[in-house]
Write a protein that holds these residues in place. Structure first.
Motif, PDB file in Angstrom:
ATOM      1  N   ALA A   1       0.233  -3.069  -2.861  1.00 15.55           N
ATOM      2  CA  ALA A   1       0.191  -2.209  -1.680  1.00 15.55           C
ATOM      3  C   ALA A   1      -0.189  -0.783  -2.050  1.00 15.55           C
ATOM      4  O   ALA A   1      -0.944  -0.115  -1.328  1.00 15.55           O
ATOM      5  CB  ALA A   1       1.538  -2.220  -0.971  1.00 15.55           C
ATOM      6  N   VAL A   2       0.303  -0.281  -3.189  1.00 21.46           N
ATOM      7  CA  VAL A   2      -0.068   1.069  -3.628  1.00 21.46           C
ATOM      8  C   VAL A   2      -1.548   1.112  -4.005  1.00 21.46           C
ATOM      9  O   VAL A   2      -2.261   2.069  -3.677  1.00 21.46           O
ATOM     10  CB  VAL A   2       0.815   1.515  -4.813  1.00 21.46           C
ATOM     11  N   THR A   3      -2.024   0.064  -4.665  1.00 23.30           N
ATOM     12  CA  THR A   3      -3.447   0.020  -5.039  1.00 23.30           C
ATOM     13  C   THR A   3      -4.329   0.010  -3.798  1.00 23.30           C
ATOM     14  O   THR A   3      -5.344   0.734  -3.727  1.00 23.30           O
ATOM     15  CB  THR A   3      -3.733  -1.215  -5.907  1.00 23.30           C
ATOM     16  N   ALA A   4      -3.972  -0.796  -2.804  1.00 24.34           N
ATOM     17  CA  ALA A   4      -4.764  -0.840  -1.568  1.00 24.34           C
ATOM     18  C   ALA A   4      -4.752   0.526  -0.875  1.00 24.34           C
ATOM     19  O   ALA A   4      -5.780   0.983  -0.355  1.00 24.34           O
ATOM     20  CB  ALA A   4      -4.201  -1.906  -0.632  1.00 24.34           C
ATOM     21  N   ALA A   5      -3.602   1.193  -0.871  1.00 18.20           N
ATOM     22  CA  ALA A   5      -3.515   2.514  -0.254  1.00 18.20           C
ATOM     23  C   ALA A   5      -4.349   3.527  -1.021  1.00 18.20           C
ATOM     24  O   ALA A   5      -5.030   4.382  -0.413  1.00 18.20           O
ATOM     25  CB  ALA A   5      -2.057   2.962  -0.189  1.00 18.20           C
ATOM     26  N   TYR A   6      -4.321   3.453  -2.330  1.00 20.29           N
ATOM     27  CA  TYR A   6      -5.107   4.390  -3.149  1.00 20.29           C
ATOM     28  C   TYR A   6      -6.597   4.190  -2.869  1.00 20.29           C
ATOM     29  O   TYR A   6      -7.346   5.165  -2.707  1.00 20.29           O
ATOM     30  CB  TYR A   6      -4.798   4.177  -4.628  1.00 20.29           C
ATOM     31  N   GLU A   7      -7.013   2.943  -2.805  1.00 18.41           N
ATOM     32  CA  GLU A   7      -8.428   2.653  -2.515  1.00 18.41           C
ATOM     33  C   GLU A   7      -8.816   3.192  -1.142  1.00 18.41           C
ATOM     34  O   GLU A   7      -9.922   3.736  -0.960  1.00 18.41           O
ATOM     35  CB  GLU A   7      -8.675   1.146  -2.588  1.00 18.41           C
ATOM     36  N   ALA A   8      -7.900   3.083  -0.164  1.00 14.98           N
ATOM     37  CA  ALA A   8      -8.184   3.605   1.175  1.00 14.98           C
ATOM     38  C   ALA A   8      -8.300   5.121   1.155  1.00 14.98           C
ATOM     39  O   ALA A   8      -9.165   5.706   1.828  1.00 14.98           O
ATOM     40  CB  ALA A   8      -7.092   3.168   2.144  1.00 14.98           C
ATOM     41  N   LEU A   9      -7.441   5.785   0.383  1.00 14.82           N
ATOM     42  CA  LEU A   9      -7.526   7.249   0.282  1.00 14.82           C
ATOM     43  C   LEU A   9      -8.863   7.682  -0.317  1.00 14.82           C
ATOM     44  O   LEU A   9      -9.442   8.684   0.105  1.00 14.82           O
ATOM     45  CB  LEU A   9      -6.377   7.787  -0.580  1.00 14.82           C
TER      46      LEU A   9
ATOM     47  N   CYS B   1       4.346   3.129   0.499  1.00 15.08           N
ATOM     48  CA  CYS B   1       3.383   2.864  -0.571  1.00 15.08           C
ATOM     49  C   CYS B   1       2.189   3.819  -0.469  1.00 15.08           C
ATOM     50  O   CYS B   1       1.637   4.259  -1.487  1.00 15.08           O
ATOM     51  CB  CYS B   1       2.923   1.408  -0.522  1.00 15.08           C
ATOM     52  N   LEU B   2       1.813   4.155   0.765  1.00 12.44           N
ATOM     53  CA  LEU B   2       0.753   5.144   0.965  1.00 12.44           C
ATOM     54  C   LEU B   2       1.191   6.514   0.435  1.00 12.44           C
ATOM     55  O   LEU B   2       0.386   7.245  -0.160  1.00 12.44           O
ATOM     56  CB  LEU B   2       0.398   5.233   2.451  1.00 12.44           C
ATOM     57  N   VAL B   3       2.448   6.867   0.630  1.00 17.46           N
ATOM     58  CA  VAL B   3       2.955   8.142   0.107  1.00 17.46           C
ATOM     59  C   VAL B   3       2.858   8.160  -1.417  1.00 17.46           C
ATOM     60  O   VAL B   3       2.435   9.156  -2.016  1.00 17.46           O
ATOM     61  CB  VAL B   3       4.403   8.384   0.563  1.00 17.46           C
ATOM     62  N   VAL B   4       3.251   7.065  -2.059  1.00 17.52           N
ATOM     63  CA  VAL B   4       3.158   6.978  -3.523  1.00 17.52           C
ATOM     64  C   VAL B   4       1.700   7.116  -3.956  1.00 17.52           C
ATOM     65  O   VAL B   4       1.385   7.840  -4.919  1.00 17.52           O
ATOM     66  CB  VAL B   4       3.765   5.657  -4.032  1.00 17.52           C
ATOM     67  N   ALA B   5       0.800   6.446  -3.260  1.00 21.44           N
ATOM     68  CA  ALA B   5      -0.621   6.531  -3.603  1.00 21.44           C
ATOM     69  C   ALA B   5      -1.138   7.958  -3.430  1.00 21.44           C
ATOM     70  O   ALA B   5      -1.950   8.448  -4.236  1.00 21.44           O
ATOM     71  CB  ALA B   5      -1.424   5.565  -2.741  1.00 21.44           C
ATOM     72  N   ALA B   6      -0.673   8.645  -2.382  1.00 19.52           N
ATOM     73  CA  ALA B   6      -1.088  10.026  -2.159  1.00 19.52           C
ATOM     74  C   ALA B   6      -0.600  10.926  -3.289  1.00 19.52           C
ATOM     75  O   ALA B   6      -1.324  11.821  -3.742  1.00 19.52           O
ATOM     76  CB  ALA B   6      -0.575  10.524  -0.814  1.00 19.52           C
ATOM     77  N   TRP B   7       0.636  10.698  -3.731  1.00 24.37           N
ATOM     78  CA  TRP B   7       1.132  11.456  -4.887  1.00 24.37           C
ATOM     79  C   TRP B   7       0.248  11.192  -6.107  1.00 24.37           C
ATOM     80  O   TRP B   7      -0.108  12.130  -6.837  1.00 24.37           O
ATOM     81  CB  TRP B   7       2.579  11.065  -5.183  1.00 24.37           C
ATOM     82  N   MET B   8      -0.117   9.952  -6.331  1.00 24.93           N
ATOM     83  CA  MET B   8      -0.972   9.618  -7.473  1.00 24.93           C
ATOM     84  C   MET B   8      -2.331  10.307  -7.372  1.00 24.93           C
ATOM     85  O   MET B   8      -2.872  10.811  -8.364  1.00 24.93           O
ATOM     86  CB  MET B   8      -1.151   8.105  -7.569  1.00 24.93           C
ATOM     87  N   ARG B   9      -2.884  10.328  -6.175  1.00 25.03           N
ATOM     88  CA  ARG B   9      -4.167  11.006  -5.959  1.00 25.03           C
ATOM     89  C   ARG B   9      -4.004  12.509  -6.202  1.00 25.03           C
ATOM     90  O   ARG B   9      -4.852  13.150  -6.824  1.00 25.03           O
ATOM     91  CB  ARG B   9      -4.614  10.747  -4.523  1.00 25.03           C
ATOM     92  N   TYR B  10      -2.893  13.069  -5.738  1.00 21.52           N
ATOM     93  CA  TYR B  10      -2.626  14.497  -5.882  1.00 21.52           C
ATOM     94  C   TYR B  10      -2.508  14.888  -7.356  1.00 21.52           C
ATOM     95  O   TYR B  10      -3.106  15.876  -7.795  1.00 21.52           O
ATOM     96  CB  TYR B  10      -1.349  14.843  -5.114  1.00 21.52           C
ATOM     97  N   VAL B  11      -1.725  14.143  -8.141  1.00 24.70           N
ATOM     98  CA  VAL B  11      -1.516  14.524  -9.543  1.00 24.70           C
ATOM     99  C   VAL B  11      -2.749  14.261 -10.391  1.00 24.70           C
ATOM    100  O   VAL B  11      -2.819  14.714 -11.537  1.00 24.70           O
ATOM    101  CB  VAL B  11      -0.281  13.820 -10.159  1.00 24.70           C
TER     102      VAL B  11
ATOM    103  N   THR C   1      -6.951   7.443   6.559  1.00 30.00           N
ATOM    104  CA  THR C   1      -5.985   6.433   6.148  1.00 30.00           C
ATOM    105  C   THR C   1      -4.690   6.571   6.954  1.00 30.00           C
ATOM    106  O   THR C   1      -4.094   5.570   7.374  1.00 30.00           O
ATOM    107  CB  THR C   1      -5.683   6.558   4.643  1.00 30.00           C
ATOM    108  N   VAL C   2      -4.243   7.811   7.152  1.00 31.54           N
ATOM    109  CA  VAL C   2      -3.031   8.043   7.947  1.00 31.54           C
ATOM    110  C   VAL C   2      -3.215   7.564   9.378  1.00 31.54           C
ATOM    111  O   VAL C   2      -2.352   6.898   9.963  1.00 31.54           O
ATOM    112  CB  VAL C   2      -2.650   9.535   7.923  1.00 31.54           C
ATOM    113  N   ALA C   3      -4.374   7.889   9.963  1.00 35.59           N
ATOM    114  CA  ALA C   3      -4.638   7.485  11.354  1.00 35.59           C
ATOM    115  C   ALA C   3      -4.634   5.965  11.493  1.00 35.59           C
ATOM    116  O   ALA C   3      -4.106   5.423  12.482  1.00 35.59           O
ATOM    117  CB  ALA C   3      -5.967   8.066  11.820  1.00 35.59           C
TER     118      ALA C   3
END
Length: 483
Positions: A461-469, A394-404, A477-479
């Motif tokens: 889970a993706v929303t929480a990961a995006y907020e963390a990024l 889910c963090l990977v998906v959020a990172a893609w969303m942040r990237y695009v 976030t990765v650490a």
């Protein structure tokens, strides 16, 4: 000559041009570092008329690089102990499809051609990645259905050539997809049949009965060639080769042994594996390698790392890979015959760490809307089906969303290369707040199957990961995830 490169004579062919038996669509760096080398090795070992006519569907670059050299090029193996160059001569000729589409169709219709192989990337199939079906609204497909005498797309060329062979009473060639896609043979077959049915129902019936579409699993890390690579080779070898490629020592090719009349090179003589089914090997590679490659690409880029080796030199990112494999990826992968998944993943990390391979995170991040469903979303869905919320994926998906979204953590513009780039950025820009941005991007059903997008566990889970990024940055976030 490219400005700034050493003035050296061009590489030239010193061996006979091989007789063509294969047409290959997509003569990029991976094809040269993989298919062309396997085929050269087979012809050197056991002979055979398996020269390759390479076809560029868009750009003349490959032809302009290779033609002055007689089709030969240098493949440079980049290992921990240094570079090992070799000249590869399996390419007989290069055509540029837009310049002469009739010549391409005629070449594919030649009875001497037994295999048409493809490395055209996900977007070359002109399909909807979420469904695997041909996108009949794709501009190239619409053109080809209206005028199949002058095809633009890979599906159009395949169907035009197969139609010509059928009309002439010539046995069909085998269509061999070598792209990093799950069930790539099944996908290629479905795309060709979708096109053929829209064009000529009788032709579609013949293709369905007669044409073979074996699946493959391919694996060799091949960074994009830079001017510095060309200059370094020129200094070392005394010639200029604009078509040179760099690759890691490792290679693996698993091929479903299902060819028309059994006509194919015996690539097993060069180390390929012919099997009854590639599904388990394919799943292993797509999920273990490609999935973590995409994770490192998006999160590593956001954290400011240029290459994969730079990224995994950071202990937090090496630990990210280990945790993804152990907790979220390997539990969804059926072990292929003869493979130890734990040892495979350990070897992958070693390959990522190879400092001689400068595989850019930005390069791997390209075309994410096409890659994400294949590399990550299936694994993610399997975890959810088993009652696990895979926070790392889910963090990977959020990172893609942040990237695009097109802006990095320092506020710099990201050069996002993706067929849906403009649409994705517009959706992100129009939404206020992390939750709204995630919801907007989850609505893109070409990427996210509606059942997955509607799963509250995934969305939350993706929303929480995006907020963390946003609040902690990618590295922080990765650490925290990797512990």
């Amino acid at each position: 000559m490219v400005a700034g490169l050493p003035v050296k004579p061009r590489l030239t062919r010193r061996t006979p041009v091989p007789v063509t038996g294969i047409v290959h669509l997509g003569p990029g760096a991976f094809f040269r570092a993989f298919n062309a080398i396997y085929t050269a090795d087979v012809m050197a070992k056991v002979g055979g008329d398996w020269g390759i006519l390479a076809v560029s569907l868009k750009s003349p670059t490959a032809r302009d690089q290779l033609a002055p050299q007689g089709g030969v090029f240098t493949a440079v193996e980049m290992g921990a102990d240094g570079a090992i160059p070799r000249v590869v001569g399996s390419i007989a000729k290069v055509l540029v499809a837009p310049e002469d589409p009739e010549a391409v169709v005629a070449a594919m219709a030649d009875p001497a051609v037994k295999v048409v192989s493809l490395t055209i990337t996900e977007k070359g199939y002109c399909h909807n990645p979420a469904t695997g079906r041909l996108n009949l609204a794709h501009p190239d497909i619409m053109h080809d259905l209206a005028d199949l005498a002058q095809p633009h797309s890979a599906p159009g060329f395949l169907v035009a050539a197969l139609a010509r062979r059928r009309a002439a009473g010539i046995a069909p060639f085998t269509v061999l997809s070598c792209d990093n896609l799950p069930s790539n043979g099944v996908l290629a077959r479905g795309i060709v049949l979708d096109f053929a049915r829209a064009h000529d129902g009788d032709l579609a019936t013949w293709i369905e009965a007669e044409v073979r579409f074996p699946a493959t699993m391919v694996d060799r890390i091949t960074p994009a060639t830079t001017d510095a690579d060309v200059a370094r080779l020129a200094d070392a070898e005394g010639y200029t080769d604009l078509a040179c490629v760099q690759h890691e020592p490792f290679r693996q090719w698993v091929i479903e042994d299902d060819f028309t009349d059994g006509a194919r090179p015996d690539w097993s003589e060069a180390g390929a594996q012919f099997v009854a089914s590639v599904e388990a090997h394919e799943t292993m590679k797509l999920r273990c390698l490609n999935g973590t490659h995409s994770a490192l690409a998006y999160l590593g880029y956001l954290a400011g790392y240029e290459t994969i080796s730079d990224t995994v030199a950071d202990p937090a990112f090496a630990a990210l890979c280990g945790k993804l494999w152990q907790d979220e990826i390997v539990p969804t992968v059926p072990p292929p015959e003869g493979e130890d998944l734990s040892a495979y993943c350990t070897a992958l990390l070693g390959r990522y760490r190879n400092p001689s391979i400068r595989h850019r995170t930005w390069q791997i991040a390209m075309d994410g809307s096409q890659k994400l469903p294949q590399r990550c979303l299936g694994t993610l869905a399997d975890n959810l089906a088993d009652g696990r919320v895979p926070k790392g994926l889910c963090l990977v998906v959020a990172a893609w969303m942040r990237y695009v979204g097109g802006v990095d953590e320092a506020g710099n513009v990201i050069d996002v290369r993706d067929p849906l780039a403009a649409r994705l950025k517009a959706l992100s820009d129009a939404a206020e707040g992390s939750g709204a941005k995630v919801a907007a991007l989850l609505s893109v059903d070409e990427v996210f199957p509606p059942t997955l997008a509607a799963d509250a566990r995934f969305r939350d889970a993706v929303t929480a990961a995006y907020e963390a990024l946003v609040s902690e940055g990618a590295r922080g976030t990765v650490a925290r995830y990797a512990g």
